[in-house]
Motif scaffolding. Structure first.
Motif, PDB file in Angstrom:
ATOM      1  N   HIS A  73       0.828  -1.205   0.000  1.00 57.23           N
ATOM      2  CA  HIS A  73       0.000   0.000   0.000  1.00 57.23           C
ATOM      3  C   HIS A  73       0.869   1.265   0.000  1.00 57.23           C
ATOM      4  O   HIS A  73       0.654   2.189  -0.780  1.00 57.23           O
ATOM      5  CB  HIS A  73      -0.922  -0.034   1.230  1.00 57.23           C
ATOM      6  CG  HIS A  73      -2.108   0.874   1.134  1.00 57.23           C
ATOM      7  ND1 HIS A  73      -3.098   0.904   2.092  1.00 57.23           N
ATOM      8  CD2 HIS A  73      -2.490   1.779   0.203  1.00 57.23           C
ATOM      9  CE1 HIS A  73      -4.015   1.791   1.752  1.00 57.23           C
ATOM     10  NE2 HIS A  73      -3.664   2.338   0.612  1.00 57.23           N
ATOM     11  N   HIS A 110      -3.133   9.521   1.351  1.00 60.35           N
ATOM     12  CA  HIS A 110      -2.410   8.434   2.016  1.00 60.35           C
ATOM     13  C   HIS A 110      -1.520   8.943   3.144  1.00 60.35           C
ATOM     14  O   HIS A 110      -1.455   8.324   4.203  1.00 60.35           O
ATOM     15  CB  HIS A 110      -1.641   7.599   0.988  1.00 60.35           C
ATOM     16  CG  HIS A 110      -2.541   6.710   0.189  1.00 60.35           C
ATOM     17  ND1 HIS A 110      -3.169   7.130  -0.944  1.00 60.35           N
ATOM     18  CD2 HIS A 110      -2.976   5.445   0.437  1.00 60.35           C
ATOM     19  CE1 HIS A 110      -3.943   6.145  -1.401  1.00 60.35           C
ATOM     20  NE2 HIS A 110      -3.849   5.112  -0.584  1.00 60.35           N
ATOM     21  N   ASP A 116      -9.301   4.837   4.200  1.00 61.04           N
ATOM     22  CA  ASP A 116      -9.187   4.313   2.835  1.00 61.04           C
ATOM     23  C   ASP A 116     -10.028   3.044   2.729  1.00 61.04           C
ATOM     24  O   ASP A 116      -9.776   2.076   3.452  1.00 61.04           O
ATOM     25  CB  ASP A 116      -7.703   4.008   2.574  1.00 61.04           C
ATOM     26  CG  ASP A 116      -7.395   3.646   1.136  1.00 61.04           C
ATOM     27  OD1 ASP A 116      -8.330   3.324   0.380  1.00 61.04           O
ATOM     28  OD2 ASP A 116      -6.196   3.682   0.778  1.00 61.04           O
ATOM     29  N   HIS A 151      -7.469  -2.290  -2.274  1.00 60.59           N
ATOM     30  CA  HIS A 151      -6.021  -2.459  -2.061  1.00 60.59           C
ATOM     31  C   HIS A 151      -5.634  -2.212  -0.602  1.00 60.59           C
ATOM     32  O   HIS A 151      -4.556  -2.591  -0.176  1.00 60.59           O
ATOM     33  CB  HIS A 151      -5.193  -1.600  -3.034  1.00 60.59           C
ATOM     34  CG  HIS A 151      -5.215  -0.122  -2.788  1.00 60.59           C
ATOM     35  ND1 HIS A 151      -5.353   0.811  -3.791  1.00 60.59           N
ATOM     36  CD2 HIS A 151      -5.102   0.621  -1.654  1.00 60.59           C
ATOM     37  CE1 HIS A 151      -5.317   2.027  -3.297  1.00 60.59           C
ATOM     38  NE2 HIS A 151      -5.173   1.944  -1.992  1.00 60.59           N
TER      39      HIS A 151
HETATM   40 MN    MN Z   1      -4.960   3.415  -0.704  1.00 54.60          MN
END
Ligand code: MN
Length: 218
Positions: A32, A87, A170, A174
């Motif tokens: 990630h 992120h 998130d 993924h």
């Molecule tokens: Mn992500």
């Protein structure tokens, strides 16, 4: 968050890849951070390489004033600039030996704005599990000082809507597929164990300071 301008660099992960075990596993963190997050940064830099009028701007300014970007690169800035910012914000909102009930200013605002942690947690979980497809769940503060729980598609960032993010999760596959496969609800439930309420309290204080500064500037 950093205010550095282009070319952007990936922010260091504030803990080791296995720090969030068992809730978020080492292999997911390696891929990630090292692949997905890194790719957003690289693709953002590539997208704005030939657009010098954007080079003096910090990432937050790029996202807040998305329509300043020429139409040809706007979507790339939205997607990869959002991916870069989101992120970093996500990593900083988590930590080892965190979770539990909110503390400090976070506890005060959760109580006053949402009526308590149980209600807040339930609403946020609903936004995260109920969001169809890839995206993010957010706690945001509006310019008027209201606190809301929203979700956004893809890498869209609340800054583009004029809102200030306080906490983000998130919910792209993924983020959880290696450990949780299709069980997004289990991932969301586990994530509460790594939420860093000190970071949340600091962001709330920053949002309040920003509101005061904006009011003074008017
Ligand atoms: Mn992500």
């Amino acid at each position: 968050m950093s205010h550095h301008a282009a070319p952007f660099e990936i922010a260091p992960l504030p803990y080791s890849f296995d720090a969030l075990e068992p809730h978020i596993d080492r292999q997911t963190m390696i891929v990630h951070y090292g692949k997905h997050h890194q790719a957003y940064v690289a693709n953002l830099n590539k997208a704005i390489e030939g657009v010098p009028e954007l080079h003096g701007l910090g990432l937050e300014d790029l996202l807040r004033d998305l329509y300043r970007a020429p139409a040809g690169v706007r979507n790339a800035v939205r997607n990869h600039g959002g991916g870069t910012w989101n992120h970093t914000f996500f990593w900083e909102g988590m930590g080892p030996r965190k979770g539990g009930e909110p503390t400090g200013l976070a506890a005060d605002v959760v109580r006053s704005a949402f009526g308590g942690f149980a209600t807040f947690q339930s609403k946020f979980t609903q936004a995260a599990t109920g969001h169809f497809g890839s995206g993010w769940a957010w706690w945001v503060r509006t310019p008027e000082g209201r606190h809301e729980i929203v979700s956004t598609p893809n890498q869209d960032n609340p800054l583009t809507d004029g809102k200030f993010p306080i906490l983000g999760l998130d919910v792209w596959e993924h983020a959880y597929y290696l450990k949780y496969q299709n069980r997004r609800a289990d991932y969301v439930a586990a994530w509460w164990n790594v939420v860093d309420w000190e970071t949340v309290s600091r962001r709330l204080a920053e949002a309040e300071a920003r509101k005061t500064a904006e009011a003074a500037a008017r």
